[in-house]
Design an enzyme around this catalytic site. Structure first.
Site, PDB file in Angstrom:
ATOM      1  N   GLN A  16     -44.390 -84.026  90.019  1.00 49.77           N
ATOM      2  CA  GLN A  16     -45.458 -83.011  89.729  1.00 49.77           C
ATOM      3  C   GLN A  16     -46.503 -83.388  88.668  1.00 49.77           C
ATOM      4  OE1 GLN A  16     -43.963 -80.079  87.861  1.00 49.77           O
ATOM      5  NE2 GLN A  16     -44.656 -78.484  88.958  1.00 49.77           N
ATOM      6  N   TYR A  40     -48.412 -81.045  86.796  1.00 52.22           N
ATOM      7  CA  TYR A  40     -49.595 -80.107  86.126  1.00 52.22           C
ATOM      8  C   TYR A  40     -49.856 -80.647  84.808  1.00 52.22           C
ATOM      9  CZ  TYR A  40     -48.222 -76.423  89.732  1.00 52.22           C
ATOM     10  OH  TYR A  40     -47.932 -76.250  91.152  1.00 52.22           O
ATOM     11  N   SER A  41     -48.782 -80.830  84.324  1.00 52.07           N
ATOM     12  CA  SER A  41     -49.556 -81.006  82.472  1.00 52.07           C
ATOM     13  C   SER A  41     -50.615 -81.774  82.062  1.00 52.07           C
ATOM     14  CB  SER A  41     -48.409 -80.871  81.679  1.00 52.07           C
ATOM     15  OG  SER A  41     -47.238 -78.793  81.923  1.00 52.07           O
ATOM     16  N   GLU A  96     -40.354 -73.113  90.182  1.00 50.75           N
ATOM     17  CA  GLU A  96     -38.838 -74.265  89.600  1.00 50.75           C
ATOM     18  C   GLU A  96     -38.858 -73.577  88.454  1.00 50.75           C
ATOM     19  OE1 GLU A  96     -41.342 -76.925  85.774  1.00 50.75           O
ATOM     20  OE2 GLU A  96     -42.676 -75.831  86.987  1.00 50.75           O
TER      21      GLU A  96
END
Length: 409
Positions: free
Chosen positions: A131, A133-134, A249
């Protein structure tokens, strides 16, 4: 958006027959090596995870919550519960959490070509996802992300950085949020891309977390060309998909059955750590056991809440704050269980056994049996109230959602 319909009700005798079917399958297919694979909240290695995934997929049981047309089982809520209970009882390896994130995104928002290309390999355990994202400075405030994707013919050219990317060093593909516009509100310029991790220009650097293990990474993108066909949904409409995925999530952070297993491990460590003939040690053991009982009661209450949410989903009446409520409550009790484990370990909590766990050398571990995994779970568990949206963010979301419901006519 595809809604999952409730499966048929199962009579008690049918439920018991299904339980026996699951137990027989586990007895025939779950090896001791798979059941004993070391884990904290995650498996230390992806190898047993994917092996077990493929075994379940061959039976058609890897994605029971998916719609039947995409490989789901069509089980009732009771069958789902029986299945999860039996997997937990047998200590089966957990599957990748990303399975229940990118899977629903693909079959809900993906094109026919994306579904055809990606869903079957995901369901069958042939590929791994991570993933994106951050970013540095964009964690809880995800809308401030700065990784850019600029359209160039039939490609997007991606430049930027992601951080805290779990298993990026092992993943075949990444689902990522990228900025495709700086116009208007920050959320309005974000798109959702699928990125092949073998694409030139991607650099992965390991991050050793506080538990001493390697499951986190930094990922750098330098002129990475991603086909426009890998865009999920419309350009600049990724925020809607991101929120949809985050609900999955948050609902999946800290499975209640996994937590029950961790609680049982802490209880076993405490039972082994104290001499109950010593009054002082007996008092400390009693205090820990009392606190573990409180945690167990909390888990039972959360399980009842989960079942209520499942019943409401049949009527499409799930409260929008439900995922945040579960994420907040589950991660906090998760940390409390881990803290009680450290309290039970006492001086043994000071020993660094991460390398022995990573290489799976149980014969060299010191202290009470299971103590090393309890300690590692405590260390990485400090992140549980941060990842997937901090507890502070969850409280804000709950407040806004409850406030909106209260003011609705």
């Amino acid at each position: 958006m595809i809604e999952l319909e409730a499966g048929p009700e199962v009579e008690p005798s049918q439920a018991e027959a299904f339980r026996q079917e699951v137990r027989a399958f586990l007895a025939a297919n779950l090896t001791k090596e798979l059941a004993d694979a070391p884990r904290t909240s995650l498996l230390i290695s992806e190898i047993p995870q994917q092996e077990w995934h493929r075994i379940l997929a061959a039976k058609g049981w890897a994605t029971p919550s998916w719609p039947v047309e995409f490989g789901g089982t069509g089980w009732s809520a009771e069958q789902h519960q029986v299945f999860e209970e039996e997997l937990s009882r047998a200590n089966a390896p957990p599957l990748s959490a990303f399975l229940e994130m990118i899977g629903p995104v693909l079959y809900t928002y993906g094109t026919e070509a994306q579904i055809s290309r990606h869903l079957a390999p995901l369901r069958e355990g042939e590929i791994l996802w991570c993933q994106g994202y951050s970013e540095p400075g964009s964690g809880s405030d995800l809308a401030s992300l700065r990784t850019r994707a600029v359209r160039d013919g039939d490609d997007y050219v991606v430049n930027g950085q992601k951080i805290w990317t779990t298993y990026a060093h092992q993943a075949d593909w990444m689902f990522a949020l990228v900025r495709t516009s700086t116009e208007g509100r920050p959320q309005a310029g974000i798109s959702f891309l699928l990125i092949d991790m073998t694409t030139p220009g991607i650099t992965i650097r390991p991050i050793r977390s506080i538990d001493g293990l390697h499951h986190l990474n930094e990922v750098f993108f330098s002129d990475v060309r991603v086909p426009v066909d890998n865009l999920v949904g419309a350009e600049n409409a990724g925020w809607t998909i991101a929120k949809f995925l985050l609900e999955h999530e948050r609902s999946g952070v800290g499975s209640l059955l996994t937590l029950k297993g961790q609680l049982d491990r802490v209880r076993a460590v405490a039972d082994a750590a104290f001499d109950l003939t010593d009054p002082g040690q007996a008092r400390e053991h009693g205090a820990i056991d009392y606190a573990l009982c409180e945690c167990e009661i909390t888990l039972q209450a959360l399980d009842a809440f989960n079942q209520r949410q499942a019943a409401l989903s049949v009527r499409r009446a799930v409260h929008p704050a439900g995922p945040s409520m579960m994420k907040l409550a589950v991660t906090e009790v998760q940390q409390k269980i881990a803290e009680l484990g450290v309290r039970a370990l006492g001086i043994d909590a000071l020993r660094d056994q991460s390398a022995l766990v990573e290489n799976y050398r149980p014969e060299l571990m010191r202290g009470p049996p299971g103590g090393a995994l309890v300690m590692l779970h405590y260390l990485f568990g400090r992140a549980f109230t941060i990842l997937g949206g901090t507890s502070e963010i969850q409280r804000n979301l709950i407040f806004r959602s409850v406030g909106a419901s209260a003011s609705a006519p």
